[in-house]
Design a protein around this motif. Structure first.
Motif, mmCIF file in Angstrom:
data_model
loop_
_atom_site.group_PDB
_atom_site.id
_atom_site.type_symbol
_atom_site.label_atom_id
_atom_site.label_comp_id
_atom_site.label_asym_id
_atom_site.label_seq_id
_atom_site.Cartn_x
_atom_site.Cartn_y
_atom_site.Cartn_z
ATOM 1 N N ASN A 86 0.820 -1.207 0.000
ATOM 2 C CA ASN A 86 0.000 0.000 0.000
ATOM 3 C C ASN A 86 0.861 1.268 0.000
ATOM 4 O O ASN A 86 0.382 2.359 -0.287
ATOM 5 C CB ASN A 86 -0.892 -0.022 1.255
ATOM 6 C CG ASN A 86 -1.766 1.189 1.367
ATOM 7 O OD1 ASN A 86 -2.573 1.468 0.494
ATOM 8 N ND2 ASN A 86 -1.603 1.947 2.440
ATOM 9 N N GLY B 70 3.037 4.428 -0.524
ATOM 10 C CA GLY B 70 3.050 5.366 -1.645
ATOM 11 C C GLY B 70 3.294 6.771 -1.136
ATOM 12 O O GLY B 70 2.768 7.156 -0.092
ATOM 13 N N VAL C 295 10.560 4.990 -2.802
ATOM 14 C CA VAL C 295 9.461 4.358 -2.047
ATOM 15 C C VAL C 295 8.519 3.604 -2.991
ATOM 16 O O VAL C 295 8.236 2.417 -2.795
ATOM 17 C CB VAL C 295 8.681 5.425 -1.226
ATOM 18 C CG1 VAL C 295 7.435 4.814 -0.595
ATOM 19 C CG2 VAL C 295 9.580 6.035 -0.155
ATOM 20 N N GLY D 35 -1.781 0.786 -7.090
ATOM 21 C CA GLY D 35 -1.359 1.763 -8.099
ATOM 22 C C GLY D 35 -2.123 3.063 -7.893
ATOM 23 O O GLY D 35 -2.398 3.456 -6.756
ATOM 24 N N TYR E 232 5.286 11.013 -9.756
ATOM 25 C CA TYR E 232 4.353 10.151 -9.009
ATOM 26 C C TYR E 232 3.552 9.284 -9.985
ATOM 27 O O TYR E 232 3.478 8.063 -9.831
ATOM 28 C CB TYR E 232 3.411 11.015 -8.160
ATOM 29 C CG TYR E 232 2.276 10.227 -7.542
ATOM 30 C CD1 TYR E 232 2.516 9.354 -6.482
ATOM 31 C CD2 TYR E 232 0.965 10.336 -8.027
ATOM 32 C CE1 TYR E 232 1.476 8.607 -5.919
ATOM 33 C CE2 TYR E 232 -0.070 9.601 -7.466
ATOM 34 C CZ TYR E 232 0.189 8.735 -6.417
ATOM 35 O OH TYR E 232 -0.838 7.992 -5.868
ATOM 36 N N LYS F 80 3.505 5.090 -10.575
ATOM 37 C CA LYS F 80 2.294 4.272 -10.435
ATOM 38 C C LYS F 80 2.037 3.458 -11.712
ATOM 39 O O LYS F 80 1.492 2.362 -11.651
ATOM 40 C CB LYS F 80 1.105 5.158 -10.073
ATOM 41 C CG LYS F 80 1.190 5.696 -8.658
ATOM 42 C CD LYS F 80 1.189 4.548 -7.656
ATOM 43 C CE LYS F 80 1.325 4.965 -6.230
ATOM 44 N NZ LYS F 80 1.202 3.848 -5.282
ATOM 45 N N VAL G 277 -9.398 8.655 -2.625
ATOM 46 C CA VAL G 277 -9.888 8.086 -1.368
ATOM 47 C C VAL G 277 -9.573 9.140 -0.301
ATOM 48 O O VAL G 277 -8.514 9.777 -0.365
ATOM 49 C CB VAL G 277 -9.156 6.751 -1.038
ATOM 50 C CG1 VAL G 277 -9.630 6.182 0.290
ATOM 51 C CG2 VAL G 277 -9.349 5.729 -2.171
ATOM 52 N N THR H 179 -8.000 10.154 2.298
ATOM 53 C CA THR H 179 -6.883 9.837 3.205
ATOM 54 C C THR H 179 -6.066 11.105 3.481
ATOM 55 O O THR H 179 -6.327 12.160 2.888
ATOM 56 C CB THR H 179 -5.940 8.800 2.562
ATOM 57 O OG1 THR H 179 -5.375 9.393 1.400
ATOM 58 C CG2 THR H 179 -6.657 7.517 2.209
ATOM 59 N N LYS H 180 -5.022 10.916 4.294
ATOM 60 C CA LYS H 180 -4.086 12.009 4.612
ATOM 61 C C LYS H 180 -3.499 12.600 3.336
ATOM 62 O O LYS H 180 -3.411 13.802 3.154
ATOM 63 C CB LYS H 180 -2.916 11.420 5.427
ATOM 64 C CG LYS H 180 -2.973 11.613 6.903
ATOM 65 C CD LYS H 180 -1.669 11.225 7.578
ATOM 66 C CE LYS H 180 -1.006 9.959 7.092
ATOM 67 N NZ LYS H 180 0.074 9.376 7.788
ATOM 68 N N MET H 181 -3.088 11.666 2.421
ATOM 69 C CA MET H 181 -2.412 12.105 1.195
ATOM 70 C C MET H 181 -3.298 13.036 0.377
ATOM 71 O O MET H 181 -2.871 14.085 -0.089
ATOM 72 C CB MET H 181 -2.015 10.891 0.348
ATOM 73 C CG MET H 181 -1.317 11.246 -0.947
ATOM 74 S SD MET H 181 -1.145 9.857 -2.081
ATOM 75 C CE MET H 181 0.285 9.044 -1.465
HETATM 76 N N1 LIG Z 1 -5.705 8.619 -1.359
HETATM 77 C C1 LIG Z 1 -5.897 8.594 -2.669
HETATM 78 O O1 LIG Z 1 -6.758 9.314 -3.203
HETATM 79 C C2 LIG Z 1 -5.123 7.665 -3.533
HETATM 80 C C3 LIG Z 1 -5.469 7.602 -4.889
HETATM 81 C C4 LIG Z 1 -4.771 6.740 -5.701
HETATM 82 C C5 LIG Z 1 -3.776 5.942 -5.173
HETATM 83 N N2 LIG Z 1 -3.446 6.028 -3.861
HETATM 84 C C6 LIG Z 1 -2.392 5.144 -3.358
HETATM 85 O O2 LIG Z 1 -2.878 4.475 -2.211
HETATM 86 C C7 LIG Z 1 -1.784 4.163 -1.348
HETATM 87 C C8 LIG Z 1 -2.092 4.636 0.041
HETATM 88 O O3 LIG Z 1 -2.106 6.049 0.022
HETATM 89 P P1 LIG Z 1 -2.886 6.950 1.066
HETATM 90 O O4 LIG Z 1 -3.778 7.846 0.308
HETATM 91 O O5 LIG Z 1 -3.447 6.098 2.164
HETATM 92 O O6 LIG Z 1 -1.682 7.839 1.560
HETATM 93 P P2 LIG Z 1 -1.136 8.127 3.017
HETATM 94 O O7 LIG Z 1 -2.274 8.385 3.908
HETATM 95 O O8 LIG Z 1 -0.097 9.191 2.854
HETATM 96 O O9 LIG Z 1 -0.433 6.738 3.358
HETATM 97 C C9 LIG Z 1 0.757 6.337 2.719
HETATM 98 C C10 LIG Z 1 1.244 5.038 3.323
HETATM 99 O O10 LIG Z 1 2.599 4.804 2.898
HETATM 100 C C11 LIG Z 1 3.415 4.627 4.041
HETATM 101 N N3 LIG Z 1 4.749 5.172 3.799
HETATM 102 C C12 LIG Z 1 5.075 6.365 3.236
HETATM 103 N N4 LIG Z 1 6.421 6.501 3.154
HETATM 104 C C13 LIG Z 1 6.955 5.373 3.680
HETATM 105 C C14 LIG Z 1 8.285 4.899 3.869
HETATM 106 N N5 LIG Z 1 9.341 5.624 3.491
HETATM 107 N N6 LIG Z 1 8.459 3.694 4.430
HETATM 108 C C15 LIG Z 1 7.399 2.954 4.817
HETATM 109 N N7 LIG Z 1 6.106 3.334 4.658
HETATM 110 C C16 LIG Z 1 5.889 4.531 4.107
HETATM 111 C C17 LIG Z 1 2.699 5.375 5.149
HETATM 112 O O11 LIG Z 1 3.121 4.869 6.391
HETATM 113 P P3 LIG Z 1 2.936 5.763 7.733
HETATM 114 O O12 LIG Z 1 1.484 5.872 7.969
HETATM 115 O O13 LIG Z 1 3.656 4.939 8.742
HETATM 116 O O14 LIG Z 1 3.584 7.063 7.435
HETATM 117 C C18 LIG Z 1 1.237 5.073 4.851
HETATM 118 O O15 LIG Z 1 0.886 3.792 5.322
HETATM 119 C C19 LIG Z 1 -0.553 4.829 -1.966
HETATM 120 O O16 LIG Z 1 0.173 3.863 -2.697
HETATM 121 C C20 LIG Z 1 -1.134 5.867 -2.905
HETATM 122 O O17 LIG Z 1 -0.271 6.166 -3.969
HETATM 123 C C21 LIG Z 1 -4.103 6.871 -3.019
#
Ligand SMILES: NC(=O)c1ccc[n+]([C@@H]2O[C@H](COP(=O)([O-])OP(=O)(O)OC[C@H]3O[C@@H](n4cnc5c(N)ncnc54)[C@H](OP(=O)(O)O)[C@@H]3O)[C@@H](O)[C@H]2O)c1
Length: 199
Positions: free
Chosen positions: A20, A22, A45, A73, A89, A93, A122, A124-126
């Motif tokens: 997961n 990213g 990463v 992805g 980014y 992906k 989604v 999330t924080k990101m």
């Molecule tokens: N949110 C969206 O809208 C969205 C859309 C498309 C794809 N995605 C993908 O979904 C995935 C989850 O993203 P998210 O939205 O949940 O983002 P997020 O809230 O920023 O979470 C990112 C995750 O990656 C981990 N991480 C980041 N840097 C790391 C490192 N150097 N070593 C180990 N772990 C690390 C974080 O761990 P910590 O919590 O411990 O920091 C967290 O679990 C990602 O691959 C992202 O690209 C998200």
């Protein structure tokens, strides 16, 4: 480095790996404006981390002749024809997607299912940090709702978009000419960049 990882998980029966992890840029940027440390971290990463962890668990899965690897992805690298101002980014992906789809074919014979899952937004924080989107809506599920849908799809197709409203968006997007999608994504990127510069 992979020896260390493999050593750590030796003896563990890893049945399912969900990559997961990213990271993206802190804000929209033209490529020449992106700090060296930022883009190299995104590659490290998203590309290197995902590849190394996948490699580390595959050996045991091959021996046991079972397992599943799910790589997360993003629509940024697959659904839209371009993702300007978050280019590195999006490119990482696209890598995750092709890595997963090729491994899906490669490891089927060992009873291992590798899948590329492609989320759109989604809540999330990101997404709150980068896209300034707060809270969930019809097209932006909570992480919990998304995860529920994502888990249900494991073991089926090589690539999927587990959340129904994301699939609908992808389907509708595929009817729009690429040049319009490019212009739309560029305008979003430019707005996000301007917000940061003039905030
Ligand atoms: N949110 C969206 O809208 C969205 C859309 C498309 C794809 N995605 C993908 O979904 C995935 C989850 O993203 P998210 O939205 O949940 O983002 P997020 O809230 O920023 O979470 C990112 C995750 O990656 C981990 N991480 C980041 N840097 C790391 C490192 N150097 N070593 C180990 N772990 C690390 C974080 O761990 P910590 O919590 O411990 O920091 C967290 O679990 C990602 O691959 C992202 O690209 C998200």
């Amino acid at each position: 480095m992979n020896e260390l990882l493999e050593e750590e998980i030796r003896g563990l029966d890893v049945g399912v790996l969900i990559n997961n992890v990213g990271v993206t840029y802190p804000s929209a940027r033209f490529l020449h404006e992106v700090d060296e440390q930022v883009w190299t971290n995104v590659v490290k990463v998203n590309v290197e981390g995902t590849t190394r962890v996948t490699m580390a668990v595959l050996r045991g899965m091959v021996e046991r002749k079972r397992g599943a690897v799910v790589n997360i992805g993003s629509g940024a690298g697959i659904v839209v024809p371009s993702h300007p101002l978050f280019t590195v980014y999006a490119a990482t992906k696209a890598y995750v997607d092709q890595l997963s789809r090729s491994l899906h074919v490669e490891y089927k014979r060992y009873g291992i299912d590798v899948q590329s899952q492609v989320p759109l937004y989604v809540a999330t924080k990101m997404v709150s940090k980068v896209a300034s989107i707060e809270g969930s809506s019809l097209f932006i599920p909570t992480p919990h709702a998304y995860a529920k849908a994502a888990i249900r799809r494991i073991g089926y197709e090589a690539r999927c978009t587990p959340f129904w409203a994301h699939s609908l968006q992808w389907c509708l997007g595929s009817l729009v000419p690429e040049s319009l999608l490019d212009a739309w994504r560029l305008s979003i990127g430019l707005k996000r960049r301007a917000k940061l510069h003039y905030a």
